[in-house]
Write an enzyme that holds these catalytic residues in place. Structure first.
Site, PDB file in Angstrom:
ATOM      1  NE  ARG A  39      59.417  35.861 118.681  1.00 44.29           N
ATOM      2  CZ  ARG A  39      59.927  37.083 118.826  1.00 44.29           C
ATOM      3  NH1 ARG A  39      59.643  38.022 117.955  1.00 44.29           N
ATOM      4  NH2 ARG A  39      60.705  37.361 119.837  1.00 44.29           N
TER       5      ARG A  39
ATOM      6  CB  SER B 223      59.173  31.904  63.821  1.00 44.12           C
ATOM      7  OG  SER B 223      59.327  32.728  64.950  1.00 44.12           O
TER       8      SER B 223
ATOM      9  N   GLY C 166      54.154  39.908 108.902  1.00 41.33           N
ATOM     10  CA  GLY C 166      53.166  40.806 109.493  1.00 41.33           C
ATOM     11  C   GLY C 166      51.742  40.282 109.466  1.00 41.33           C
TER      12      GLY C 166
ATOM     13  NE  ARG D 174      64.315  37.369 108.160  1.00 38.09           N
ATOM     14  CZ  ARG D 174      63.301  38.119 108.511  1.00 38.09           C
ATOM     15  NH1 ARG D 174      62.103  37.603 108.580  1.00 38.09           N
ATOM     16  NH2 ARG D 174      63.470  39.375 108.796  1.00 38.09           N
TER      17      ARG D 174
ATOM     18  CB  CYS E 108      59.575  35.684  66.938  1.00 41.05           C
ATOM     19  SG  CYS E 108      58.209  35.583  65.781  1.00 41.05           S
TER      20      CYS E 108
ATOM     21  CG  HIS F 268      53.388  50.599  68.011  1.00 42.39           C
ATOM     22  ND1 HIS F 268      53.942  51.779  68.436  1.00 42.39           N
ATOM     23  CD2 HIS F 268      54.064  50.224  66.911  1.00 42.39           C
ATOM     24  CE1 HIS F 268      54.906  52.114  67.604  1.00 42.39           C
ATOM     25  NE2 HIS F 268      54.998  51.193  66.655  1.00 42.39           N
TER      26      HIS F 268
ATOM     27  CE  LYS G 118      60.520  33.782 115.544  1.00 45.63           C
ATOM     28  NZ  LYS G 118      61.439  34.753 114.946  1.00 45.63           N
TER      29      LYS G 118
ATOM     30  CG  MET H 250      49.410  34.542 110.976  1.00 47.82           C
ATOM     31  SD  MET H 250      49.795  32.836 110.811  1.00 47.82           S
ATOM     32  CE  MET H 250      51.471  32.886 110.313  1.00 47.82           C
TER      33      MET H 250
ATOM     34  CE1 TYR I 235      63.978  31.569  66.898  1.00 49.09           C
ATOM     35  CE2 TYR I 235      64.533  29.573  65.689  1.00 49.09           C
ATOM     36  CZ  TYR I 235      63.875  30.795  65.765  1.00 49.09           C
ATOM     37  OH  TYR I 235      63.092  31.215  64.745  1.00 49.09           O
TER      38      TYR I 235
HETATM   39  C1  PEP Z   1      53.261  37.482  66.939  1.00 50.38           C
HETATM   40  O1  PEP Z   1      52.132  37.584  66.488  1.00 50.38           O
HETATM   41  O2  PEP Z   1      53.530  36.824  67.963  1.00 50.38           O
HETATM   42  C2  PEP Z   1      54.391  38.194  66.300  1.00 50.38           C
HETATM   43  C3  PEP Z   1      55.621  38.008  66.726  1.00 50.38           C
HETATM   44  O3  PEP Z   1      54.100  39.074  65.329  1.00 50.38           O
HETATM   45  P1  PEP Z   1      53.500  40.545  65.588  1.00 50.38           P
HETATM   46  O4  PEP Z   1      53.587  40.813  67.045  1.00 50.38           O
HETATM   47  O5  PEP Z   1      54.341  41.443  64.768  1.00 50.38           O
HETATM   48  O6  PEP Z   1      52.114  40.402  65.088  1.00 50.38           O
END
Ligand code: PEP
Ligand code: MG
Length: 909
Positions: free
Chosen positions: A96, A797, A105, A350, A865, A466, A26, A107, A885
């Site tokens: 202030r 992966s 809020g 601000r 992944c 899941h 401030k 202080m 990636y």
């Molecule tokens: C993992 O285990 O990170 C994965 C991508 O496989 P799943 O979630 O299907 O076990």
């Protein structure tokens, strides 16, 4: 600490915006505005260093402070042309807090310091309104009594209520000057009674009381816990700003307002704000009077004039200030101003908070206006705001009634009627009803119900359950692991405390916040989503225009590739439109649950002989071939990783308990003997396959080793699909992935089978297919022996879901509903490691695996992944450790792209 106090206002300003650490946000911004030649009421900032020293010396001020404050008060009086404590022309001040970062809020603030029975007369003469004078005095005694002297707020409130009752009025505003005068007296008496001390009359004492209170408020329990929550070090301290008060309630040529330099809802480059004439700041937000718009362009009610019409000169100065501030700060500002008898004063500037839409629009337009660079625009976009741009959201006009909180498993907003089974969801969903599927937890058998539901709510399971994974894949809102709700399938109802929700009742879910709400909160689909889903043309949506422009800049900067986890051609198409550069994971098991497939899959599992198993497997082949053709087509020309079967086989069989109940019922009813025998046979198989720890059991490549014909069938389906597509003129790029490898020999065996099948098919069809065989790294042993494994793998992966599970030894399906919330609460862990990659532990295994893997095979392709592949801080990690990636669910692809670009920019800083 040479200098303790910094003046601002007029020409003698001593600070600037760069001195945030010393002057707080401030104070630094007030000084900066003064430097820009903008009129701010003069004042001074006592630095944060004084606060630190105040605490170090147990509540004592540095010696010279009093003298410095006195000198600066004098300067302030000169600039403002009034004297502190002067009976005729009194200067009033505010005190202030102001830390380095805003702690809204947390202080204390005290206004109207300098009022007493003598100065009040001069003040009333100045403002020309007795009632306003007494009201300011009443507010001052109340605020000071509470904040500085520690009198309970209710002590004042009850007197105020009593007065209103006596006078037969409802609002404070209806009390007269003499009522307020009486109240001042009564308030002072309360102070005396409760503290044993008289209310201080001397302005000097009032000032020092307030300064002390602001310093002390740095260490109140609520400020301490706020700091803890937001990782703000206690050593930073707060600055104290003492500033001349200006009054917007000095008659009809005075007023006060708040404004944004651009529309904070849409981002449009228009000056947007509200004000009230003859009012104080809090009246604008209190909602008793309807504020007016500042300009003609944004006027909503034609009967209410705008500031532009009422005070054109003042409005013009305000516009100039707007331009000056935006040019200077190069970002949208949120400002506060007061007009005191025709003169405009700026009280605050601000960075303005804004919606996701406004965020992307201002960023892109500011680049086009030459105010910021493309890189700055990328840096400014919050990944969470990108989320908001993609998912449906609640109409912000409606109030939410939250009854329970769970995990924010998949963002978005959804409303619908509660149903408890996937079949019922399917039935109603097909009829076009809006539904929320509520389950204890979901399994692949629920997919058809999840697909038609607006949202999914589960009582158990975590961020990689899941429900969470599938909902994210579908871009569907999901609140998971909401242990606060009791799900009673039998009576078809949910209870939360004494609230009961029956089947067919409406509830709403906020997947971004993890909230469950009663009733139907209306939602709106984001424009970008409508375009992605072909429900709107891109050229009809300016927001889409901003989005695609920003994303084109993102792609120029980022190094990481971004793929998607997709199991269906529909998901793959959406992901590609979101910018996915291929598929990083297809979970083939999700293809085994189709209505016509499950019986064949069960036949395969239950087959008593190899021959019969082969028959069932052959029946699955054409189905799988069709699946893969769809995916390759959707991703034509881009790599598609298909993972061979991963979960334990018992997941495809009926539930043990349910089957037992069914058999018992059949027996009691004297059912068909043959049928009973058949079911009992099935029950025995289920018992045989049942494992204590299925997650650590007969799954992944262990299935490929023990039942090679299943993997061989899948490989055949992949290569047959690719061959057929090549003949049709497509360009499929298959990458076959073996899951859950812990020892190189597992991969050697399964890879050999795969390569054999590939060669067989290519020979049969007379084609060459460019393909790779690789593995998931999702067990610690795999990461540690990655050098060996790489000799058998053309790509890695990282399955960080299983890798997190096995590194911590936490069950990924149970942990979040049980001890994890306590762990996070008690700061044992900073975050849920299934959502945000644990860089020190799991990340270390990832790093080691990459290093050893690259030694084992030069140029090996490496990606991720697990669910972390779409989480911003984890994406940054993947960039840093040199992955090629990341792969994530379709709706997170744009977030991953943005995060990948931000990771590059962070390195450049
Ligand atoms: C993992 O285990 O990170 C994965 C991508 O496989 P799943 O979630 O299907 O076990
Ligand atoms: Mg896994």
């Amino acid at each position: 600490m040479e200098k303790m106090v910094y003046f601002f206002g007029g020409r003698s300003t001593e600070g600037d915006a760069g001195m945030r650490d010393l002057l707080g946000g401030k104070g630094a911004n007030l000084a900066e505005m003064a430097n820009l030649g903008i009129d701010v009421p003069a004042g001074f900032t006592i630095s944060t260093e004084v606060c630190t020293s105040y605490y170090e010396s147990k509540g004592k001020y540095p010696e010279k402070l009093r003298q410095d404050v006195a000198g600066n008060m004098k300067k302030m009086e000169d600039v403002m042309g009034a004297r502190f404590g002067d009976p005729e022309n009194p200067l009033l001040v505010s005190v202030r807090s102001g830390a380095r970062v805003s702690m809204p809020g947390m202080m204390d603030t005290v206004l109207n310091i300098g009022l007493n029975d003598t100065t009040l007369k001069g003040f009333i003469a100045k403002i020309g309104n007795e009632r306003t004078g007494f009201d300011s005095y009443r507010r001052f005694v109340q605020m000071y009594g509470n904040v500085v002297m520690g009198v309970r707020g209710e002590a004042f409130e009850s007197l105020l209520e009593k007065k209103k009752k006596e006078r037969g009025v409802k609002n404070d505003t209806e009390l007269s000057a003499s009522d307020l005068k009486e109240l001042v007296k009564e308030f002072k008496a309360v102070v005396k009674r409760e503290t044993g001390k008289p209310f201080p009359e001397k302005p000097e004492d009032q000032l020092w009381g307030a300064i002390g209170a602001v310093f002390s408020s740095w260490d109140t329990p609520r400020a301490v816990s706020y700091r803890k929550l937001n990782n703000i070090p206690g050593g930073w301290g707060t600055a104290v700003n003492v500033q001349a008060m200006v009054f917007g309630n000095m008659g009809e040529n005075s007023g006060t307002g708040v404004a944004f330099t651009r529309d904070p809802a849409t981002g449009e480059n228009i000056f947007y704000g509200e004000y009230l004439m003859n009012a104080q700041g809090e009246d604008v937000v209190a909602g008793i009077r309807t504020p007016q718009q500042i300009n003609i362009r944004t006027k909503k009610d034609p009967s209410l004039p705008s500031l532009e019409e009422e005070m054109p000169e003042v409005y013009k100065s305000l516009e100039d200030i707007r331009e000056k501030l935006e040019k200077h700060y190069r970002d949208m500002q949120d400002i506060e101003f007061t007009i005191q008898q025709g003169k405009l004063w700026m009280l605050q500037t601000r960075t303005g908070k804004r919606t996701a839409v406004a965020s992307i629009r201002t960023a892109v337009e500011m680049v086009e206006e030459g105010l910021i660079t493309e890189e700055e625009a990328i840096r400014r976009m919050e990944p969470s705001q990108m989320d908001q741009l993609l998912h449906p959201m609640f109409d912000p006009k409606f109030e939410k009634k939250v009854i329970a909180k769970g995990l924010n498993a998949s963002p978005g907003a959804a409303s619908g009627k509660v149903v408890f089974s996937a079949d019922e969801a399917d039935k109603l969903g097909r009829k076009g009803e809006k539904i929320i599927l509520v389950r204890l937890e979901t399994s692949p058998e629920d997919i058809h119900g999840m697909a038609v539901a607006q949202g999914i709510l589960t009582a158990r399971g975590g961020m990689t359950s899941h429900a969470a994974v599938v909902a994210r894949g579908m871009g569907k809102c999901c609140v998971a692991g909401c242990s606060a709700i009791n799900v009673d399938y039998g009576r078809e109802r949910i209870t939360v405390g004494d609230i009961e929700v029956k089947k067919g009742d409406y509830i709403s879910l906020d997947g971004t916040e993890g909230e469950v709400m009663l009733g139907e909160v209306p939602t709106i689909d984001s424009e970008i989503l409508r375009i992605i889903r072909d429900k709107m043309k891109p050229e009809e949506s300016p927001i889409y225009g901003y989005y695609s422009k920003l994303m084109s800049w993102v792609d120029k900067v980022k190094r990481l590739g971004v793929r998607t986890n997709a199991d269906t051609p529909e998901d793959a198409v959406i992901a590609r439109r979101f910018g996915a550069e291929g598929i990083g994971l297809t979970r083939t098991e999700h293809m085994f649950f189709g209505e016509e497939r499950l019986p064949v899959v069960r036949k395969m599992i239950l087959a008593p002989t190899d021959e019969e198993r082969k028959k069932a497997v052959d029946e699955l082949l054409p189905m799988q071939r069709g699946d893969f053709k769809g995916l390759f087509k959707a991703m034509d020309g881009l790599p598609v990783i298909i993972r061979l079967l991963d979960p334990p086989l018992h997941e495809f069989l009926p539930n043990h308990e349910e089957l037992l109940v069914e058999i018992t019922k059949l027996k009691l009813e004297g059912g068909d003997k043959k049928k009973i025998e058949g079911k009992e046979e099935l029950l025995r198989t289920i018992e045989k396959l049942k494992e204590m720890n299925p997650m650590l059991g007969h799954r992944g490549c262990r299935l490929g080793v023990t039942f090679p014909e299943v993997y061989r069938m899948q490989a055949r389906a992949i290569f047959e699909a690719a061959s057929e597509l090549i003949a049709e003129g497509y360009n499929p790029v298959p990458e076959v992935m073996i899951p859950l490898v812990s020892h190189v020999n597992e991969l050697r065996l399964t890879r050999k089978d795969t390569v054999e099948v590939a060669e067989e098919v290519m020979k049969e069809k007379g084609v060459r297919i460019k393909y790779m065989v690789g593995t998931m790294i999702e067990l610690p042993r795999a990461a540690l022996t990655a050098g060996e494994i790489a000799k058998e793998a053309e790509f890695f992966s990282y399955g960080t879901n299983d890798l997190t599970q096995t590194t911590f030894g936490f069950s990924r399906d149970d942990v979040e509903g049980k001890f994890l919330p306590v762990y996070i609460d008690k700061k044992v862990l900073p975050e849920n490691p299934f959502a945000v990659l644990d860089q020190e532990g799991v990340g270390e295994l990832v790093r080691i695996g990459i290093e050893r893997g690259r030694k084992g095979r030069k140029g090996i392709e490496i990606g991720i992944c697990g669910e972390h592949g779409g989480e911003p801080s984890s994406v940054e990690f993947c960039h840093r450790v040199g992955m090629d990636y990341v792969s994530c669910s379709p709706f997170r692809v744009p977030i991953a792209r943005l995060s990948a670009a931000q990771a590059v920019l962070k390195e450049r800083k």
